[in-house]
Design a protein around this motif. Structure first.
Motif, PDB file in Angstrom:
ATOM      1  N   VAL A  32       0.845  -1.193   0.000  1.00 35.77           N
ATOM      2  CA  VAL A  32       0.000   0.000   0.000  1.00 35.77           C
ATOM      3  C   VAL A  32       0.883   1.246   0.000  1.00 35.77           C
ATOM      4  O   VAL A  32       0.612   2.216  -0.704  1.00 35.77           O
ATOM      5  N   SER A  33       1.978   1.217   0.753  1.00 38.32           N
ATOM      6  CA  SER A  33       2.897   2.361   0.781  1.00 38.32           C
ATOM      7  C   SER A  33       3.465   2.646  -0.607  1.00 38.32           C
ATOM      8  O   SER A  33       3.515   3.800  -1.047  1.00 38.32           O
ATOM      9  N   ALA A  34       3.883   1.592  -1.298  1.00 43.78           N
ATOM     10  CA  ALA A  34       4.426   1.769  -2.650  1.00 43.78           C
ATOM     11  C   ALA A  34       3.350   2.291  -3.600  1.00 43.78           C
ATOM     12  O   ALA A  34       3.621   3.140  -4.447  1.00 43.78           O
ATOM     13  N   LEU A  35       2.133   1.792  -3.447  1.00 45.78           N
ATOM     14  CA  LEU A  35       1.018   2.252  -4.264  1.00 45.78           C
ATOM     15  C   LEU A  35       0.776   3.750  -4.057  1.00 45.78           C
ATOM     16  O   LEU A  35       0.618   4.507  -5.021  1.00 45.78           O
ATOM     17  N   LEU A  36       0.787   4.187  -2.815  1.00 47.73           N
ATOM     18  CA  LEU A  36       0.568   5.609  -2.521  1.00 47.73           C
ATOM     19  C   LEU A  36       1.729   6.471  -3.018  1.00 47.73           C
ATOM     20  O   LEU A  36       1.509   7.570  -3.539  1.00 47.73           O
ATOM     21  N   ARG A  37       2.965   5.973  -2.867  1.00 40.81           N
ATOM     22  CA  ARG A  37       4.111   6.724  -3.388  1.00 40.81           C
ATOM     23  C   ARG A  37       4.016   6.862  -4.901  1.00 40.81           C
ATOM     24  O   ARG A  37       4.292   7.929  -5.459  1.00 40.81           O
ATOM     25  N   ASN A  38       3.598   5.782  -5.585  1.00 42.85           N
ATOM     26  CA  ASN A  38       3.429   5.802  -7.029  1.00 42.85           C
ATOM     27  C   ASN A  38       2.343   6.801  -7.434  1.00 42.85           C
ATOM     28  O   ASN A  38       2.520   7.580  -8.377  1.00 42.85           O
ATOM     29  N   TRP A  39       1.219   6.793  -6.714  1.00 40.18           N
ATOM     30  CA  TRP A  39       0.141   7.736  -7.009  1.00 40.18           C
ATOM     31  C   TRP A  39       0.622   9.177  -6.834  1.00 40.18           C
ATOM     32  O   TRP A  39       0.351  10.040  -7.671  1.00 40.18           O
ATOM     33  N   LEU A  40       1.379   9.422  -5.765  1.00 42.59           N
ATOM     34  CA  LEU A  40       1.879  10.771  -5.501  1.00 42.59           C
ATOM     35  C   LEU A  40       2.799  11.240  -6.623  1.00 42.59           C
ATOM     36  O   LEU A  40       2.686  12.369  -7.104  1.00 42.59           O
ATOM     37  N   LYS A  41       3.683  10.350  -7.065  1.00 41.25           N
ATOM     38  CA  LYS A  41       4.604  10.683  -8.152  1.00 41.25           C
ATOM     39  C   LYS A  41       3.826  11.031  -9.422  1.00 41.25           C
ATOM     40  O   LYS A  41       4.119  12.024 -10.099  1.00 41.25           O
ATOM     41  N   GLU A  42       2.812  10.211  -9.761  1.00 46.85           N
ATOM     42  CA  GLU A  42       2.000  10.463 -10.953  1.00 46.85           C
ATOM     43  C   GLU A  42       1.216  11.757 -10.817  1.00 46.85           C
ATOM     44  O   GLU A  42       1.108  12.531 -11.777  1.00 46.85           O
ATOM     45  N   HIS A  43       0.661  12.009  -9.641  1.00 47.68           N
ATOM     46  CA  HIS A  43      -0.111  13.233  -9.401  1.00 47.68           C
ATOM     47  C   HIS A  43       0.777  14.471  -9.556  1.00 47.68           C
ATOM     48  O   HIS A  43       0.374  15.447 -10.191  1.00 47.68           O
ATOM     49  N   GLN A  44       1.979  14.399  -9.001  1.00 48.51           N
ATOM     50  CA  GLN A  44       2.898  15.534  -9.103  1.00 48.51           C
ATOM     51  C   GLN A  44       3.302  15.782 -10.556  1.00 48.51           C
ATOM     52  O   GLN A  44       3.413  16.938 -10.987  1.00 48.51           O
ATOM     53  N   ALA A  45       3.492  14.717 -11.335  1.00 50.74           N
ATOM     54  CA  ALA A  45       3.841  14.855 -12.745  1.00 50.74           C
ATOM     55  C   ALA A  45       2.708  15.529 -13.524  1.00 50.74           C
ATOM     56  O   ALA A  45       2.942  16.401 -14.356  1.00 50.74           O
ATOM     57  N   LYS A  46       1.464  15.124 -13.236  1.00 47.61           N
ATOM     58  CA  LYS A  46       0.301  15.737 -13.901  1.00 47.61           C
ATOM     59  C   LYS A  46       0.188  17.203 -13.541  1.00 47.61           C
ATOM     60  O   LYS A  46      -0.130  18.041 -14.395  1.00 47.61           O
ATOM     61  N   GLU A  47       0.432  17.532 -12.285  1.00 52.70           N
ATOM     62  CA  GLU A  47       0.367  18.932 -11.854  1.00 52.70           C
ATOM     63  C   GLU A  47       1.420  19.775 -12.573  1.00 52.70           C
ATOM     64  O   GLU A  47       1.155  20.904 -12.951  1.00 52.70           O
ATOM     65  N   GLU A  48       2.606  19.210 -12.776  1.00 54.08           N
ATOM     66  CA  GLU A  48       3.677  19.913 -13.485  1.00 54.08           C
ATOM     67  C   GLU A  48       3.276  20.180 -14.935  1.00 54.08           C
ATOM     68  O   GLU A  48       3.562  21.223 -15.476  1.00 54.08           O
ATOM     69  N   GLN A  49       2.616  19.201 -15.554  1.00 50.80           N
ATOM     70  CA  GLN A  49       2.191  19.352 -16.949  1.00 50.80           C
ATOM     71  C   GLN A  49       1.131  20.437 -17.085  1.00 50.80           C
ATOM     72  O   GLN A  49       1.043  21.099 -18.118  1.00 50.80           O
ATOM     73  N   ASN A  50       0.319  20.624 -16.054  1.00 56.20           N
ATOM     74  CA  ASN A  50      -0.763  21.599 -16.109  1.00 56.20           C
ATOM     75  C   ASN A  50      -0.299  23.029 -15.845  1.00 56.20           C
ATOM     76  O   ASN A  50      -1.089  23.949 -15.958  1.00 56.20           O
ATOM     77  N   LYS A  51       0.951  23.200 -15.494  1.00 55.45           N
ATOM     78  CA  LYS A  51       1.448  24.574 -15.211  1.00 55.45           C
ATOM     79  C   LYS A  51       1.785  25.310 -16.472  1.00 55.45           C
ATOM     80  O   LYS A  51       2.046  24.826 -17.495  1.00 55.45           O
TER      81      LYS A  51
END
Length: 51
Positions: A32-51
């Motif tokens: 679950v920890s790895a899953l959440l870390r993966n989600w966070l990484k993907e979320h941060q990447a999407k946020e960067e693309q939207n800037k």
């Protein structure tokens, strides 16, 4: 994995949500920890693309 300064995180959720989260992690053969870390990484990447 590189050495990290790890901390514990407490989240409040229903039993059903917890079960679903554990099942998703199990289906992906990860913790679950790895899953959440993966989600966070993907979320941060999407946020960067939207800037």
């Amino acid at each position: 994995m590189a050495e990290r300064n790890m901390v514990n995180l407490t989240i409040t959720m229903t039993r059903e949500e917890r079960k679903a989260l554990k099942q998703i992690a199990l289906d992906k053969d990860m913790t679950v920890s790895a899953l959440l870390r993966n989600w966070l990484k993907e979320h941060q990447a999407k946020e960067e693309q939207n800037k």
